[in-house]
Design a protein around this motif. Structure first.
Motif, PDB file in Angstrom:
ATOM      1  N   ASP A 403     -85.370  -8.870 -29.744  1.00  0.00           N
ATOM      2  CA  ASP A 403     -87.153  -8.860 -29.755  1.00  0.00           C
ATOM      3  C   ASP A 403     -87.305 -10.401 -29.507  1.00  0.00           C
ATOM      4  O   ASP A 403     -88.137 -10.726 -30.468  1.00  0.00           O
ATOM      5  CB  ASP A 403     -87.451  -8.148 -30.929  1.00  0.00           C
ATOM      6  CG  ASP A 403     -88.942  -7.834 -30.863  1.00  0.00           C
ATOM      7  OD1 ASP A 403     -89.698  -7.915 -29.791  1.00  0.00           O
ATOM      8  OD2 ASP A 403     -89.505  -7.175 -31.644  1.00  0.00           O
ATOM      9  N   PRO A 404     -87.288 -10.962 -28.676  1.00  0.00           N
ATOM     10  CA  PRO A 404     -87.916 -12.430 -28.514  1.00  0.00           C
ATOM     11  C   PRO A 404     -89.375 -12.674 -28.718  1.00  0.00           C
ATOM     12  O   PRO A 404     -90.237 -11.550 -28.612  1.00  0.00           O
ATOM     13  CB  PRO A 404     -87.491 -12.998 -27.099  1.00  0.00           C
ATOM     14  CG  PRO A 404     -87.244 -11.529 -26.439  1.00  0.00           C
ATOM     15  CD  PRO A 404     -86.695 -10.670 -27.359  1.00  0.00           C
ATOM     16  N   GLY A 405     -89.815 -13.651 -29.214  1.00  0.00           N
ATOM     17  CA  GLY A 405     -91.216 -13.914 -29.525  1.00  0.00           C
ATOM     18  C   GLY A 405     -92.143 -13.784 -28.183  1.00  0.00           C
ATOM     19  O   GLY A 405     -91.541 -13.988 -26.779  1.00  0.00           O
ATOM     20  N   ASP A 406     -92.983 -13.168 -28.356  1.00  0.00           N
ATOM     21  CA  ASP A 406     -94.363 -13.018 -27.211  1.00  0.00           C
ATOM     22  C   ASP A 406     -95.653 -12.777 -27.725  1.00  0.00           C
ATOM     23  O   ASP A 406     -95.669 -12.689 -28.968  1.00  0.00           O
ATOM     24  CB  ASP A 406     -93.727 -11.760 -26.457  1.00  0.00           C
ATOM     25  CG  ASP A 406     -93.681 -10.252 -27.297  1.00  0.00           C
ATOM     26  OD1 ASP A 406     -94.524 -10.048 -27.974  1.00  0.00           O
ATOM     27  OD2 ASP A 406     -92.753  -9.841 -26.906  1.00  0.00           O
ATOM     28  N   TYR A 407     -96.674 -12.539 -26.917  1.00  0.00           N
ATOM     29  CA  TYR A 407     -97.826 -12.495 -27.290  1.00  0.00           C
ATOM     30  C   TYR A 407     -98.352 -11.181 -27.184  1.00  0.00           C
ATOM     31  O   TYR A 407     -99.532 -10.954 -26.753  1.00  0.00           O
ATOM     32  CB  TYR A 407     -98.778 -13.436 -26.494  1.00  0.00           C
ATOM     33  CG  TYR A 407     -98.634 -15.212 -27.185  1.00  0.00           C
ATOM     34  CD1 TYR A 407     -99.227 -15.411 -28.467  1.00  0.00           C
ATOM     35  CD2 TYR A 407     -97.755 -15.771 -26.407  1.00  0.00           C
ATOM     36  CE1 TYR A 407     -98.758 -16.958 -28.627  1.00  0.00           C
ATOM     37  CE2 TYR A 407     -97.333 -17.402 -27.026  1.00  0.00           C
ATOM     38  CZ  TYR A 407     -97.929 -17.528 -28.133  1.00  0.00           C
ATOM     39  OH  TYR A 407     -97.659 -18.955 -28.526  1.00  0.00           O
ATOM     40  N   LEU A 408     -97.421 -10.170 -27.194  1.00  0.00           N
ATOM     41  CA  LEU A 408     -97.781  -9.021 -27.212  1.00  0.00           C
ATOM     42  C   LEU A 408     -97.660  -8.106 -28.494  1.00  0.00           C
ATOM     43  O   LEU A 408     -96.900  -8.450 -29.084  1.00  0.00           O
ATOM     44  CB  LEU A 408     -96.808  -8.043 -26.180  1.00  0.00           C
ATOM     45  CG  LEU A 408     -96.768  -8.836 -24.582  1.00  0.00           C
ATOM     46  CD1 LEU A 408     -95.706  -8.328 -23.718  1.00  0.00           C
ATOM     47  CD2 LEU A 408     -98.100  -8.735 -24.089  1.00  0.00           C
ATOM     48  N   ILE A 409     -98.431  -7.203 -28.887  1.00  0.00           N
ATOM     49  CA  ILE A 409     -98.278  -6.559 -30.169  1.00  0.00           C
ATOM     50  C   ILE A 409     -97.910  -5.013 -29.645  1.00  0.00           C
ATOM     51  O   ILE A 409     -98.381  -4.467 -29.167  1.00  0.00           O
ATOM     52  CB  ILE A 409     -99.966  -6.507 -31.007  1.00  0.00           C
ATOM     53  CG1 ILE A 409    -100.325  -7.876 -30.965  1.00  0.00           C
ATOM     54  CG2 ILE A 409     -99.751  -5.941 -32.229  1.00  0.00           C
ATOM     55  CD1 ILE A 409     -99.576  -8.805 -31.733  1.00  0.00           C
ATOM     56  N   GLY A 466    -105.005 -20.214 -18.453  1.00  0.00           N
ATOM     57  CA  GLY A 466    -104.477 -20.171 -17.048  1.00  0.00           C
ATOM     58  C   GLY A 466    -102.968 -19.539 -17.171  1.00  0.00           C
ATOM     59  O   GLY A 466    -102.708 -18.896 -18.145  1.00  0.00           O
ATOM     60  N   ALA A 467    -102.334 -19.456 -16.014  1.00  0.00           N
ATOM     61  CA  ALA A 467    -101.138 -18.574 -15.822  1.00  0.00           C
ATOM     62  C   ALA A 467     -99.858 -19.334 -16.407  1.00  0.00           C
ATOM     63  O   ALA A 467     -99.642 -20.663 -16.131  1.00  0.00           O
ATOM     64  CB  ALA A 467    -100.789 -18.414 -14.359  1.00  0.00           C
ATOM     65  N   LYS A 468     -98.915 -18.890 -17.091  1.00  0.00           N
ATOM     66  CA  LYS A 468     -97.714 -19.436 -17.369  1.00  0.00           C
ATOM     67  C   LYS A 468     -96.815 -18.386 -17.970  1.00  0.00           C
ATOM     68  O   LYS A 468     -97.224 -17.056 -18.041  1.00  0.00           O
ATOM     69  CB  LYS A 468     -97.896 -20.325 -18.729  1.00  0.00           C
ATOM     70  CG  LYS A 468     -98.904 -19.603 -20.013  1.00  0.00           C
ATOM     71  CD  LYS A 468     -99.059 -20.769 -20.975  1.00  0.00           C
ATOM     72  CE  LYS A 468     -99.708 -22.025 -20.436  1.00  0.00           C
ATOM     73  NZ  LYS A 468    -101.149 -21.704 -19.937  1.00  0.00           N
ATOM     74  N   THR A 469     -95.590 -18.482 -17.742  1.00  0.00           N
ATOM     75  CA  THR A 469     -94.341 -17.626 -18.325  1.00  0.00           C
ATOM     76  C   THR A 469     -93.760 -18.204 -19.708  1.00  0.00           C
ATOM     77  O   THR A 469     -93.140 -19.276 -19.488  1.00  0.00           O
ATOM     78  CB  THR A 469     -93.551 -17.369 -17.192  1.00  0.00           C
ATOM     79  OG1 THR A 469     -94.237 -16.835 -16.023  1.00  0.00           O
ATOM     80  CG2 THR A 469     -92.258 -16.264 -17.653  1.00  0.00           C
ATOM     81  N   ILE A 470     -93.708 -17.430 -20.531  1.00  0.00           N
ATOM     82  CA  ILE A 470     -92.843 -17.878 -21.815  1.00  0.00           C
ATOM     83  C   ILE A 470     -92.213 -16.661 -22.154  1.00  0.00           C
ATOM     84  O   ILE A 470     -92.422 -15.317 -22.267  1.00  0.00           O
ATOM     85  CB  ILE A 470     -94.049 -17.811 -23.035  1.00  0.00           C
ATOM     86  CG1 ILE A 470     -95.125 -18.765 -22.457  1.00  0.00           C
ATOM     87  CG2 ILE A 470     -93.442 -18.413 -24.186  1.00  0.00           C
ATOM     88  CD1 ILE A 470     -96.468 -18.820 -23.237  1.00  0.00           C
ATOM     89  N   ASN A 471     -90.859 -17.009 -22.574  1.00  0.00           N
ATOM     90  CA  ASN A 471     -89.868 -16.247 -22.823  1.00  0.00           C
ATOM     91  C   ASN A 471     -89.547 -14.775 -21.958  1.00  0.00           C
ATOM     92  O   ASN A 471     -89.487 -13.682 -22.382  1.00  0.00           O
ATOM     93  CB  ASN A 471     -89.886 -15.659 -24.165  1.00  0.00           C
ATOM     94  CG  ASN A 471     -89.498 -16.651 -25.128  1.00  0.00           C
ATOM     95  OD1 ASN A 471     -88.735 -17.600 -24.978  1.00  0.00           O
ATOM     96  ND2 ASN A 471     -89.786 -16.339 -26.447  1.00  0.00           N
ATOM     97  N   GLY A 472     -89.789 -15.017 -20.468  1.00  0.00           N
ATOM     98  CA  GLY A 472     -89.727 -14.059 -19.494  1.00  0.00           C
ATOM     99  C   GLY A 472     -90.970 -13.160 -19.319  1.00  0.00           C
ATOM    100  O   GLY A 472     -90.999 -12.352 -18.624  1.00  0.00           O
ATOM    101  N   VAL A 473     -92.198 -13.417 -20.084  1.00  0.00           N
ATOM    102  CA  VAL A 473     -93.407 -12.707 -20.175  1.00  0.00           C
ATOM    103  C   VAL A 473     -94.318 -13.574 -19.416  1.00  0.00           C
ATOM    104  O   VAL A 473     -94.463 -14.628 -19.731  1.00  0.00           O
ATOM    105  CB  VAL A 473     -93.872 -12.322 -21.343  1.00  0.00           C
ATOM    106  CG1 VAL A 473     -95.319 -11.334 -21.366  1.00  0.00           C
ATOM    107  CG2 VAL A 473     -92.585 -11.364 -22.054  1.00  0.00           C
ATOM    108  N   SER A 474     -95.075 -12.928 -18.530  1.00  0.00           N
ATOM    109  CA  SER A 474     -96.176 -13.687 -17.658  1.00  0.00           C
ATOM    110  C   SER A 474     -97.666 -13.597 -18.382  1.00  0.00           C
ATOM    111  O   SER A 474     -97.807 -12.440 -18.709  1.00  0.00           O
ATOM    112  CB  SER A 474     -96.238 -13.298 -16.184  1.00  0.00           C
ATOM    113  OG  SER A 474     -94.875 -13.527 -15.533  1.00  0.00           O
TER     114      SER A 474
END
Length: 546
Positions: A403-409, A466-474
């Motif tokens: 469960d890597p970090g992301d900006y999704l809840i 803007g657009a970017k990808t972090i830990n595989g999430v766009s």
């Protein structure tokens, strides 16, 4: 909460000068103790040393609160409070540079003043300022209620019925209070009605009724919803305790946090999870593993990153209850039991025990213990956003492989049934209901959706637009005015939000005041001419808070 749906002063009383000096001395001892320990943490370059809060032992915190309470009468006089007003200390925070922030509740003629909380900030040299939930003078013509308590109780039960609360009953007799959170202070009754909300969540509805006119002034729902192998976290290390020949889910290294099985019940604590060989997982234990692990990671995040020793900063743990109800699609925090509770989801197939959900619920406890943001209107949206912000920070901090970090809840719990997250921080409106930007009607919508702009602010401050990808999430984060925002990094953004929450926000903080609070926090941590301070202002402007 459920998971879903300053004025400068120059006068310094002599006692307070002595108290600040004593606190600075004790702060120095804390620093020496941390530096001399065998496992002392390395300095974090994202934290500005002067204005970050020092970690106090439970005994030091108790002593600081007792000392502040002993000076409360003198402080009330220095603030120009009326003869019938008294201050009650809730918390004391000490910064590394010696600044002391003392959070108070107020009473008037012995009655609690709801919405009367304030924070006094005092530097070692004596410079002082105060942050107040209300600037109104606290005074009422009489403390004799024209409306009897029984009438207020009846009105509160009707309010609960309007909220579709089942099995509604007044928990205790109404108590007389001063209501100061909305304009001119008035004498009022506060009635607590307990029952069950429409979705199965317990209800603890606080109803404020004008003691003269019988008008309903406010309602506030106090239930804030929201090695083993778990369903979401995989194989992880757990804090357990051996008792006789068996082990149980009691984490002695983190305040004694316990995890219980409610076995589809809806009351009590249930049964403490036990295991013969201390190898946990499978069946009913999987949800327990995730909840227990989530509590541990959240505890470690607050302690290691923010210097907070437990939810109330007193070294005492809450507890977790899993397998609540039947087909219950939610999770919640309750301050009255000081606990987190998790349902098993639709068909009892997807327990709401993912890491970010656990962190979200525990963070509600931190908010209740600090700014105590009222769970209604804009302050309610900020309350919900605070839990989402720390949930994201915990997920990145934990760096759990599954469960890597992301900006999704809530991306793991499939609450929507189609694999989509519950909320998105880069563009909150992607959930179909949350708002991306502040608007004048924001305070009239559900707090889970009015949290959107604050979540958006945190993402923009952390990562930029803007657009970017972090830990595989766009991600692709827009701005209200088409501006380009450059992020300062999630660690700094988290530090700023935490300091604002614990030091500069009050129960009535709205979005405009949150901007002021975070600017104050950024200024204290990094300086008012810093890139971090400017980025905070730019991120608020980008969500239409100016």
């Amino acid at each position: 909460m459920r998971l879903v749906a300053s004025t400068p002063r120059t006068h310094t009383p002599r006692k307070n000068v002595v108290r600040v000096a004593a606190l600075v001395a004790s702060a120095a001892m804390v620093v020496v103790g941390v530096q001399s320990g065998p496992a002392a943490a390395q300095p974090d370059p994202t934290r500005a040393s002067g204005a970050t809060a020092l970690e106090l032992s439970p005994a030091q915190r108790v002593d600081a609160i007792k000392s502040a309470q002993a000076d409360a009468a003198s402080e009330a006089g220095a603030l120009g409070l009326g003869a019938q007003e008294k201050l009650v200390v809730r918390d004391v925070i000490k910064d590394a540079d010696g600044t002391v922030h003392t959070r108070y509740e107020r009473t008037y003629a012995g009655l609690p003043v709801l919405g009367g909380d304030l924070v006094v900030h005092e530097a070692p040299a004596g410079a002082r300022s105060v942050t107040k939930a209300t600037t109104a003078r606290i005074a009422v013509p009489s403390t004799d209620a024209e409306l009897p308590a029984a009438t207020a109780k009846s009105s509160a039960l009707k309010a609960a019925s309007a909220e579709k609360t089942a099995k509604a009953a007044a928990d205790t007799a109404p108590r007389k209070v001063i209501w100061a959170a909305d304009g001119k202070p008035v004498l009022a009754w506060e009635t607590v009605v307990k029952g069950v909300q429409a979705d199965g969540t317990p209800s603890e509805l606080h109803v404020i009724t004008d003691a003269a006119t019988g008008k309903q002034l406010f309602t506030d729902e106090a239930i804030e919803a929201g090695t083993g192998t778990g369903k979401y976290n995989g194989s992880v290390t757990l804090g357990t305790t051996k008792s006789g020949t068996t082990y149980n889910l009691t984490d002695g290294g983190r305040g004694g946090h316990k995890t219980y099985d409610l076995n589809q019940g809806t009351s009590g604590t249930g049964t403490l999870f036990t295991d013969a060989d201390d190898v946990w997982g499978g069946g009913r234990q999987s949800a327990a593993v995730d909840a227990h692990y989530g509590a541990a990671e959240t505890w470690d995040f607050f302690k290691n990153v923010l210097g907070r020793n437990g939810i109330k900063n007193n070294g005492v743990a809450s507890y977790s209850r899993v397998h609540y109800g039947n087909n219950y699609v939610n999770a919640f925090w309750s301050d009255s039991c000081f606990c987190m509770t998790y349902g098993d989801g639709s068909g009892n197939a997807n327990p709401l025990t993912s890491l970010d959900v656990a962190a979200h619920e525990m963070s509600h406890g931190v908010t209740a213990a600090t700014a105590n943001l009222t769970y209604s209107g804009e302050s309610g949206g900020l309350n919900e956003a605070t839990s989402d912000i720390f949930a994201t920070a915990v997920e990145f901090y934990s760096n759990t492989a599954s469960d890597p970090g992301d900006y999704l809840i809530g991306e793991k719990i499939n609450i929507n049934g189609d694999g989509t997250p519950l909320r998105y921080q880069d563009k909150p409106s992607k959930d179909g209901a949350s708002k991306d930007y502040w608007a004048s009607n924001l305070g009239s919508i559900d707090v889970h959706y009015s949290s959107g702009p604050a979540n958006h602010f945190f993402y923009l401050l952390s990562e930029g637009s803007g657009a970017k990808t972090i830990n595989g999430v766009s991600y692709n984060s827009p701005t209200y005015d088409g501006s380009t925002v450059t992020g300062i990094g999630r660690d700094k953004a988290t530090q700023i939000w935490y300091k604002a929450l614990t030091t500069y926000m009050t129960s009535s903080t709205n979005y405009a005041k949150a901007r002021t609070a975070t600017l104050s926090a950024a200024g204290a941590l990094y300086g008012t001419t810093s890139a971090e301070y400017k980025a905070v202002g730019a991120a608020w402007t980008a969500i239409n808070v100016k």
